[in-house]
Design an enzyme around this catalytic site. Sequence first.
Site, PDB file in Angstrom:
ATOM      1  N   SER A   1       4.516  10.558  68.188  1.00  0.00           N
ATOM      2  CA  SER A   1       4.619  11.100  66.827  1.00  0.00           C
ATOM      3  C   SER A   1       5.640  10.272  66.053  1.00  0.00           C
ATOM      4  CB  SER A   1       5.082  12.555  66.882  1.00  0.00           C
ATOM      5  OG  SER A   1       5.525  12.977  65.609  1.00  0.00           O
TER       6      SER A   1
ATOM      7  N   VAL B   1      -2.016  22.074  81.156  1.00  0.00           N
ATOM      8  CA  VAL B   1      -1.365  20.833  81.599  1.00  0.00           C
ATOM      9  C   VAL B   1       0.053  21.037  82.143  1.00  0.00           C
ATOM     10  CG1 VAL B   1      -2.660  19.136  80.224  1.00  0.00           C
ATOM     11  CG2 VAL B   1      -0.652  20.285  79.230  1.00  0.00           C
TER      12      VAL B   1
ATOM     13  N   ILE C   1      -0.818  14.779  60.205  1.00  0.00           N
ATOM     14  CA  ILE C   1      -2.281  14.754  60.283  1.00  0.00           C
ATOM     15  C   ILE C   1      -2.795  16.178  60.039  1.00  0.00           C
ATOM     16  CG2 ILE C   1      -4.270  14.156  61.761  1.00  0.00           C
ATOM     17  CD1 ILE C   1      -2.339  11.748  61.172  1.00  0.00           C
TER      18      ILE C   1
ATOM     19  N   ALA D   1      12.180  14.839  70.290  1.00  0.00           N
ATOM     20  CA  ALA D   1      12.716  14.217  71.510  1.00  0.00           C
ATOM     21  C   ALA D   1      11.615  14.030  72.557  1.00  0.00           C
ATOM     22  CB  ALA D   1      13.848  15.075  72.076  1.00  0.00           C
ATOM     23  N   SER D   2      10.711  15.005  72.654  1.00  0.00           N
ATOM     24  CA  SER D   2       9.609  14.871  73.628  1.00  0.00           C
ATOM     25  C   SER D   2       8.709  13.702  73.246  1.00  0.00           C
ATOM     26  CB  SER D   2       8.805  16.171  73.737  1.00  0.00           C
ATOM     27  OG  SER D   2       8.010  16.406  72.579  1.00  0.00           O
ATOM     28  N   LYS D   3       8.530  13.480  71.950  1.00  0.00           N
ATOM     29  CA  LYS D   3       7.649  12.391  71.509  1.00  0.00           C
ATOM     30  C   LYS D   3       8.334  11.030  71.644  1.00  0.00           C
ATOM     31  CE  LYS D   3       4.052  14.879  70.594  1.00  0.00           C
ATOM     32  NZ  LYS D   3       2.823  14.730  71.388  1.00  0.00           N
TER      33      LYS D   3
ATOM     34  N   TYR E   1      10.756  18.871  69.829  1.00  0.00           N
ATOM     35  CA  TYR E   1       9.464  18.199  69.641  1.00  0.00           C
ATOM     36  C   TYR E   1       9.674  16.693  69.478  1.00  0.00           C
ATOM     37  CZ  TYR E   1       4.932  16.900  67.657  1.00  0.00           C
ATOM     38  OH  TYR E   1       3.722  16.283  67.410  1.00  0.00           O
TER      39      TYR E   1
HETATM   40  N1  LIG Z   1      -1.121  16.960  63.642  1.00  0.00           N
HETATM   41  C1  LIG Z   1      -0.077  16.155  63.477  1.00  0.00           C
HETATM   42  O1  LIG Z   1       0.485  16.022  62.359  1.00  0.00           O
HETATM   43  C2  LIG Z   1       0.448  15.341  64.630  1.00  0.00           C
HETATM   44  C3  LIG Z   1       1.366  14.336  64.352  1.00  0.00           C
HETATM   45  C4  LIG Z   1       1.888  13.592  65.400  1.00  0.00           C
HETATM   46  C5  LIG Z   1       1.482  13.844  66.692  1.00  0.00           C
HETATM   47  N2  LIG Z   1       0.589  14.837  66.930  1.00  0.00           N
HETATM   48  C6  LIG Z   1       0.202  15.081  68.331  1.00  0.00           C
HETATM   49  O2  LIG Z   1      -1.183  14.936  68.476  1.00  0.00           O
HETATM   50  C7  LIG Z   1      -1.624  15.713  69.591  1.00  0.00           C
HETATM   51  C8  LIG Z   1      -2.811  16.555  69.156  1.00  0.00           C
HETATM   52  O3  LIG Z   1      -2.365  17.501  68.193  1.00  0.00           O
HETATM   53  P1  LIG Z   1      -3.301  18.080  67.033  1.00  0.00           P
HETATM   54  O4  LIG Z   1      -2.617  17.809  65.770  1.00  0.00           O
HETATM   55  O5  LIG Z   1      -4.679  17.638  67.251  1.00  0.00           O
HETATM   56  O6  LIG Z   1      -3.082  19.653  67.287  1.00  0.00           O
HETATM   57  P2  LIG Z   1      -4.062  20.770  67.850  1.00  0.00           P
HETATM   58  O7  LIG Z   1      -3.221  21.971  67.938  1.00  0.00           O
HETATM   59  O8  LIG Z   1      -5.292  20.800  67.032  1.00  0.00           O
HETATM   60  O9  LIG Z   1      -4.445  20.239  69.307  1.00  0.00           O
HETATM   61  C9  LIG Z   1      -3.579  20.354  70.399  1.00  0.00           C
HETATM   62  C10 LIG Z   1      -4.398  20.825  71.592  1.00  0.00           C
HETATM   63  O10 LIG Z   1      -3.536  20.886  72.741  1.00  0.00           O
HETATM   64  C11 LIG Z   1      -3.922  22.026  73.481  1.00  0.00           C
HETATM   65  N3  LIG Z   1      -2.858  22.499  74.358  1.00  0.00           N
HETATM   66  C12 LIG Z   1      -1.690  23.103  73.996  1.00  0.00           C
HETATM   67  N4  LIG Z   1      -1.027  23.495  75.088  1.00  0.00           N
HETATM   68  C13 LIG Z   1      -1.782  23.137  76.165  1.00  0.00           C
HETATM   69  C14 LIG Z   1      -1.634  23.302  77.549  1.00  0.00           C
HETATM   70  N5  LIG Z   1      -0.556  23.895  78.099  1.00  0.00           N
HETATM   71  N6  LIG Z   1      -2.596  22.807  78.374  1.00  0.00           N
HETATM   72  C15 LIG Z   1      -3.685  22.213  77.849  1.00  0.00           C
HETATM   73  N7  LIG Z   1      -3.904  22.046  76.531  1.00  0.00           N
HETATM   74  C16 LIG Z   1      -2.946  22.515  75.699  1.00  0.00           C
HETATM   75  C17 LIG Z   1      -4.248  23.060  72.408  1.00  0.00           C
HETATM   76  O11 LIG Z   1      -5.016  24.126  72.926  1.00  0.00           O
HETATM   77  C18 LIG Z   1      -4.983  22.234  71.376  1.00  0.00           C
HETATM   78  O12 LIG Z   1      -6.376  22.220  71.585  1.00  0.00           O
HETATM   79  C19 LIG Z   1      -0.413  16.524  70.043  1.00  0.00           C
HETATM   80  O13 LIG Z   1       0.185  15.905  71.153  1.00  0.00           O
HETATM   81  C20 LIG Z   1       0.512  16.464  68.846  1.00  0.00           C
HETATM   82  O14 LIG Z   1       1.851  16.652  69.196  1.00  0.00           O
HETATM   83  C21 LIG Z   1       0.050  15.595  65.929  1.00  0.00           C
END
Ligand SMILES: NC(=O)c1ccc[n+]([C@@H]2O[C@H](COP(=O)([O-])OP(=O)(O)OC[C@H]3O[C@@H](n4cnc5c(N)ncnc54)[C@H](O)[C@@H]3O)[C@@H](O)[C@H]2O)c1
Length: 248
Positions: free
Chosen positions: A141, A63, A188, A157-159, A155
Amino acid sequence: MEFQGKVAVITGAASGIGRETALILGQRGATVVLADIQEEAGQKTLRELQSQNIRAEFITNDVTRLDQIHALFATAIAHYAQVDILVNCAGIARRTPVPEITPEEWDLVFSINLKSAFFCSQAALNHMCARQYGKIVSIASASGKSGGVAVGAHYSASKAGIICMTKSLALYAAPYRINVNSVCPGPIATPMTEVWGDAVNTAFAEMVPFKRYGTPGEVAEAIAFLASDRSQYITGETLDVNGGLIMD
Ligand SMILES: NC(=O)c1ccc[n+]([C@@H]2O[C@H](COP(=O)([O-])OP(=O)(O)OC[C@H]3O[C@@H](n4cnc5c(N)ncnc54)[C@H](O)[C@@H]3O)[C@@H](O)[C@H]2O)c1
């Protein structure tokens, strides 16, 4: 089968919240285009969907690459004629302390977490506006509201940027009857947090009023709601899924 006839593009779909969202949307009738930088994990998720008779395909996609974002949408539209739903789920978390964050790491986190969500949304909107239909859901987030306790300043700040960008895109897209929203998860249990180890995760879970991490499915349910016609009059909203961690 509320997503029957709908086509959903999900970035970060190989793992965690994106994977669970793909399953839920697919189980409810959507055709799902899975996009992720992880080829092997993406193919595994694809096989899982196909074993449940969900129409799906996996596209290897970074991405951070604008050409690959454009190719992703061009392929989805060429194969299915439409994109109704975009879920911006790709993300990385870094826990680097403030003094150690380099400009390179700052740019990487912003590029994957925020810039990509904008340019995927732009590509989706170019198509959705002409059809006067579309749902965009991005993953913010809790740290984007409170600052990063568990994660780095870049992180969080991006969110925070996702939350504000969601409102700007919602205003832009409203005349075209397109809904743009975000989901704001607390901690999560996914591969992203698993790597932090038991001690850290147990301590963070204690900070949550529910005393546990959420599941990817609990976040995916909120995403599915915002991606559906059940939330037709909701736009520019950020829906907390955080076990009571932040109430605002
Ligand atoms: N897990 C948490 O506690 C939590 C909390 C708040 C927000 N989030 C957000 O939720 C979203 C999903 O995270 P998750 O917890 O399922 O983590 P995860 O690591 O399981 O999933 C993230 C996915 O993004 C993909 N990714 C990373 N860089 C990429 C790139 N350059 N191009 C394409 N894909 C790419 C990864 O390969 C992975 O499959 C993220 O945006 C994360 O910041 C997660």
